[in-house]
Design a protein around this motif. Structure first.
Motif, short mmCIF file in Angstrom:
data_model
loop_
_atom_site.label_atom_id
_atom_site.label_comp_id
_atom_site.label_asym_id
_atom_site.label_seq_id
_atom_site.Cartn_x
_atom_site.Cartn_y
_atom_site.Cartn_z
N CYS A 32 75.80 31.40 101.84
CA CYS A 32 77.24 31.33 101.61
C CYS A 32 77.61 32.57 100.80
O CYS A 32 76.98 32.86 99.77
CB CYS A 32 77.62 30.06 100.84
N GLU A 33 78.62 33.29 101.27
CA GLU A 33 78.95 34.59 100.67
C GLU A 33 80.43 34.65 100.30
O GLU A 33 81.28 34.08 101.00
CB GLU A 33 78.65 35.72 101.65
N ILE A 34 80.69 35.37 99.23
CA ILE A 34 82.05 35.55 98.74
C ILE A 34 82.39 37.04 98.78
O ILE A 34 81.58 37.90 98.41
CB ILE A 34 82.17 35.05 97.28
N THR A 35 83.59 37.35 99.25
CA THR A 35 84.10 38.72 99.19
C THR A 35 85.41 38.75 98.42
O THR A 35 86.23 37.84 98.54
CB THR A 35 84.29 39.33 100.59
N LEU A 36 85.56 39.81 97.62
CA LEU A 36 86.80 40.01 96.86
C LEU A 36 87.61 41.17 97.42
O LEU A 36 88.68 41.48 96.89
CB LEU A 36 86.47 40.29 95.37
N ASP A 37 87.09 41.81 98.49
CA ASP A 37 87.77 43.00 99.03
C ASP A 37 87.89 42.93 100.55
O ASP A 37 87.72 43.93 101.24
CB ASP A 37 87.03 44.27 98.60
N ASP A 38 88.17 41.72 101.06
CA ASP A 38 88.41 41.50 102.49
C ASP A 38 87.22 41.93 103.35
O ASP A 38 87.38 42.46 104.44
CB ASP A 38 89.67 42.23 102.94
N GLY A 39 86.00 41.68 102.84
CA GLY A 39 84.82 41.88 103.67
C GLY A 39 84.14 43.22 103.53
O GLY A 39 83.13 43.46 104.22
N LYS A 40 84.62 44.11 102.67
CA LYS A 40 83.93 45.40 102.50
C LYS A 40 82.58 45.19 101.81
O LYS A 40 81.58 45.81 102.17
CB LYS A 40 84.80 46.37 101.71
N THR A 41 82.57 44.31 100.82
CA THR A 41 81.32 43.96 100.14
C THR A 41 81.25 42.45 99.97
O THR A 41 82.28 41.76 99.98
CB THR A 41 81.24 44.62 98.74
N TRP A 42 80.01 41.95 99.81
CA TRP A 42 79.81 40.50 99.73
C TRP A 42 78.89 40.16 98.57
O TRP A 42 77.97 40.92 98.24
CB TRP A 42 79.21 39.96 101.03
N LYS A 43 79.15 39.01 97.96
CA LYS A 43 78.31 38.48 96.89
C LYS A 43 77.67 37.19 97.39
O LYS A 43 78.36 36.31 97.93
CB LYS A 43 79.14 38.19 95.63
N LEU A 44 76.37 37.06 97.23
CA LEU A 44 75.62 35.90 97.72
C LEU A 44 75.70 34.76 96.71
O LEU A 44 75.32 34.92 95.54
CB LEU A 44 74.16 36.28 97.97
N ALA A 45 76.20 33.61 97.15
CA ALA A 45 76.28 32.43 96.27
C ALA A 45 74.95 31.68 96.29
O ALA A 45 74.14 31.82 97.21
CB ALA A 45 77.41 31.52 96.73
N ASP A 46 74.73 30.87 95.27
CA ASP A 46 73.54 30.02 95.21
C ASP A 46 73.81 28.73 95.96
O ASP A 46 74.86 28.09 95.78
CB ASP A 46 73.19 29.69 93.76
N ILE A 47 72.88 28.32 96.82
CA ILE A 47 72.97 27.01 97.47
C ILE A 47 72.27 26.01 96.57
O ILE A 47 71.06 26.12 96.30
CB ILE A 47 72.35 27.05 98.88
N ILE A 48 73.01 25.06 96.06
CA ILE A 48 72.52 24.10 95.07
C ILE A 48 71.80 22.96 95.78
O ILE A 48 72.28 22.41 96.78
CB ILE A 48 73.67 23.55 94.22
#
Length: 864
Positions: free
Chosen positions: A326-342
């Motif tokens: 599961c990934e989060i982007t703050l710039d409309d998909g230019k870069t992504w941050k990987l979330a932890d799957i709990i």
């Protein structure tokens, strides 16, 4: 088979004899679900009945991996059956080696299994699609999902151990519940491969989170199809049929489809045969995810830019495919941050083992490591300073096949499987300190912000802005006159124009000359003439759409003179007072007078209500007792009456919104009148019938408004008709086709024609119904059948005992040619139709044109 003593003991310990009970929500009192306990915290999406509900996202997240039964998603298509453990059974038939009917205690003899499964509606997140362009489904938010531990027996074990296994040609396993929707019991099918494979774990469940199934979730038994959309997990399971074909249940084709975006309407889908194409049916869930927190409307102060903010949510998928990231982007998909799957499932398993008797160790580790039937929860911490200047947070999720949520929304007609990036907008405010507000795509009833007021979803806000802009840019509606040029008429002047050659009416204080439209009116001229010379604003709003209101512009001729009074006008006489002024008769004349008046609303008292089936009612109304005995109820054969009720029967305001429809009575006596009416409860994506659902809530002794008679088809007796003001003489043969409650005008006509003394026409009736229980006047029709009346009954579902000798399936050309005019040929014959519009438009009329030609249909076929 030896009794499973342990499970039978569990049955008694858990009291499987009864569905869990609790408080009844006030919203359900007076509905067919008044026996069902429900949590008031669920979000109801389709009014009171039937229940379609999701869980508010904060509550869903608060409960973690396991969703409590009372908060779990509910998708009902009709009333919830009041099943009982001891008399419920499941019939297993078709391509099995040993067809059998089993009881609930029989199911307990087989080995039980407990599985955690996420159930999700295929329409989850549909409201986002509806914001782009309305689909034909109601608006689910993102909370149409829940996870529970289900206990039951594997479907493969049930078929192999009890029904002797499958025959080689078996391809599909069809299942149906014993609920009574407007289309009958809900049913669907899955492939034999899915049903019988040990890889798919299809379960016939009788417990949910360690308790007997709640009524809303299928008590006493349901099917659970892991990895599939919720629509494949049939509740209140009563039939299992193995076949070479997919289910023939109406819901198999009419629901759970993803069409290409070029299919824009249900009518187009019908005309182009999209519904029956199996390639567009939905089975497996696609990978999907939701940002839960910060919740919609949350406000986060920017008082410390060194702190972190936690984002979390959930993700799910189908086909036993693991959600891998599961990934989060703050710039409309230019870069992504990987979330932890709990690892919430481990917590769920521990709780289930302590409270539900779940034993993970009974399954080999290879089994436990290869089952992904549930959602996952994810979380990520982001420095709050990273959110400065960010316009939106977006989520995308992947599964083990590297399938990923698409960036953009893909619209389809039914609004299914929306899984585009989940986007949360951020707004910088100063209130009073600098803060961020989080705005989710859509909201549902009850969603509120921490600011104490309702904040629309950003998609709703965009839609409202676009609508306002379009309205501002649109050219003004055409009018024949400007407001200053409109001629003023008094009410007394308008009241003079009440004939077919000169018909005026008032709507919203404007005057319209509708004479040119009388012939073109779909409901016939008589419907308009009832309102001629009067203010019909309330009645017009009760029947017509905005499109009809816009059409009025062409007939505008003036405005009504509104007299201003210094003091309030006197209180108008009550409806009963009006009745009294119209019923007076000279006692010495001995003349009786019809109570009905085509230009005035008359009240009748509900004397009796009978349930003829789950959806069909027989209402008996009577003249109020204080009305003179010289007034009687009379109605020409073939004509009908308008019924008027508040759209919300509980609306006690001075001017409630009204709804009005026309119905043909089934029987008219001197002081009572009967109507057989089908109550269209909300089902699937259809909101239900406004008048019928209100009428079903009327209590004995309460009054209902009637006006009429009205109609364009009148039987004068002895083979003579008046149809659209044209006389038809010496009719030898009358052919009738009816569907459902469309039998009522035919029933009226049959009874009248059989009483003729001079010329008695030959009559034939083809009556189509879903099942034998839905044939209205079944015994009466059989008793009336004679050498001058032939009756052909056609059922979609025939009794299993082989006793049925009538037609089966759909109305066909063979039925038409053999049974519509079964008597000797004659040039003086007419055909009458009455039934659901799709049946008439897409079946009856095309067959009649093919069989008898356009000329016959134009001049000799009429629809009530």
């Amino acid at each position: 088979m030896a009794p499973n003593v342990e499970l039978l003991q569990q049955k008694h310990n858990l009291d499987l004899h009864h569905a869990p009970t609790g408080l009844i929500d006030a919203k359900d009192i007076g509905t067919p679900d008044a026996h069902v306990s429900r949590d008031p915290n669920i979000t109801r999406l389709t009014g009171k009945h039937p229940l379609n509900a999701e869980t508010p996202i904060p509550l869903l997240m608060d409960h973690g991996f396991i969703t409590p039964n009372s908060l779990h998603i509910v998708r009902n298509h009709g009333p919830v059956p009041q099943n009982q453990w001891d008399n419920h059974s499941i019939t297993i038939s078709g391509l099995v080696n040993k067809p059998v009917t089993i009881t609930m205690d029989d199911i307990l003899q087989l080995p039980s299994h407990t599985l955690p499964v996420t159930i999700c509606c295929a329409g989850n997140r549909r409201k986002e699609q509806n914001m782009i362009k309305p689909s034909i489904g109601f608006s689910w938010g993102p909370g149409g999902v829940g996870t529970a531990y289900y206990t039951g027996v594997f479907l493969r074990d049930l078929i192999n151990e009890v029904a002797g296994g499958l025959k080689p040609e078996a391809l599909h396993i069809c299942m149906e519940g014993n609920d009574n929707t407007a289309k009958g019991g809900y049913g669907t099918s899955i492939t034999v491969n899915r049903a019988m494979s040990p890889e798919f774990d299809v379960l016939i469940a009788y417990k949910m989170n360690g308790e007997p199934l709640p009524y809303d979730h299928g008590y006493p038994v349901r099917c659970i199809v892991p990895g599939c959309i919720g629509g494949r997990s049939v509740k209140w399971l009563s039939k299992i049929e193995v076949s070479t074909q997919v289910s023939q249940n109406p819901f198999q084709n009419a629901d759970n489809k993803v069409f290409p975006p070029t299919v824009l309407s249900a009518d187009q889908a019908t005309e182009e045969n999209w519904w029956t194409n199996p390639d567009y049916s939905v089975y497996d869930l696609n990978v999907n995810g939701v940002v839960a927190a910060p919740y919609h409307g949350s406000k986060v102060a920017l008082d410390d830019l060194n702190k972190n903010i936690t984002l979390n949510g959930f993700a799910y998928g189908g086909s036993n495919r693991k959600v891998t990231r599961c990934e989060i982007t703050l710039d409309d998909g230019k870069t992504w941050k990987l979330a932890d799957i709990i690892d919430k499932k481990s917590e769920g398993d521990r709780y289930a083992s302590e409270h539900y008797g779940y034993d993970k160790s009974k399954y080999p580790e290879s089994y436990n490591q290869t089952r992904y039937w549930t959602w996952v929860h994810w979380s990520i911490e982001i420095p709050i300073a990273d959110l400065l200047g960010v316009q939106e947070i977006c989520l995308r999720c992947w599964n083990e096949t590297n399938s990923v949520m698409p960036k953009d929304l893909n619209w389809s007609l039914m609004g299914m499987l929306n899984n585009c990036w989940y986007r949360v907008k951020l707004h910088l405010i100063r209130d009073p300190t600098l803060s961020l507000i989080f705005q989710h795509p859509t909201t549902l009833p009850g969603d509120t912000t921490q600011l104490g007021n309702t904040l629309p979803g950003w998609m709703e806000e965009n839609q409202a802005e676009a609508t306002a802009a379009a309205s501002a840019a649109a050219p003004p509606k055409k009018t024949l006159f400007s407001a200053d040029e409109l001629k003023t008429f008094t009410l007394q002047e308008v009241e003079k124009h009440i004939s077919e050659d000169d018909c005026w009416l008032i709507y919203d204080n404007l005057v319209y000359d509708c004479t040119p439209f009388l012939e073109a009116h779909p409901g016939g001229a008589s419907s308009i003439l009832l309102a001629a010379g009067t203010d019909c604003t309330e009645e017009f709003d009760a029947i017509h759409s905005q499109k009809a209101k816009d059409m009025l512009t062409d007939y505008l001729i003036g405005k009504l003179e509104v007299k201003r009074q210094a003091s309030p006008p006197p209180t108008p006489p009550s409806e009963m007072d009006q009745v009294e002024t119209t019923k007076s008769i000279d006692p010495s004349s001995g003349v009786v007078k019809s109570y009905f008046d085509p230009r005035k609303w008359k009240k009748l008292v509900l004397q009796k209500k009978e349930h003829m089936s789950a959806t069909i009612r027989r209402f008996t109304f009577a003249i109020p007792q204080d009305v003179s005995q010289d007034c009687i109820l009379s109605l020409p054969t073939g004509l009908h009456l308008f019924i008027k009720l508040p759209e919300d029967i509980n609306d006690t305001s001075a001017k409630p919104k009204m709804v009005m429809r026309a119905y043909t009575p089934s029987k008219v006596n001197t002081r009572t009148i009967e109507f057989v009416i089908k109550v269209y409860f909300p089902f699937n994506s259809v909101p239900g019938g406004k008048l019928t659902t209100s009428l079903d809530q009327i209590r004995l002794g309460e009054t209902v408004d009637f006006k009429g008679p009205v109609g364009e088809i009148q039987y004068l007796g002895d083979g003579e008709f008046n149809i659209h003001n044209k006389l038809y003489h010496d009719i030898d043969q009358i052919g009738m086709v009816a569907g459902g409650t469309g039998i009522t005008p035919m029933w009226q006509l049959i009874q009248a024609a059989l009483q003729d003394s001079v010329k008695r026409p030959f009559m034939s009736l083809i009556y189509c119904a879903r099942s034998i229980d839905e044939i209205i006047f079944y015994k009466e029709l059989k008793q009336l059948e004679c050498d001058r009346l032939r009756v052909r009954l056609v059922l979609s579902e025939v009794p299993d005992d082989g006793s049925w000798t009538g037609g089966t399936g759909r109305f066909t050309m063979e039925e038409l040619q053999q049974y519509l005019f079964p008597f000797s040929d004659s040039t003086s014959r007419l055909a009458f139709l009455c039934g659901p519009d799709p049946m008439l438009t897409h079946c009856c009329l095309p067959l009649l044109k093919e069989a008898y030609g356009d000329n016959f249909c134009a001049n000799s076929v009429f629809t009530f």
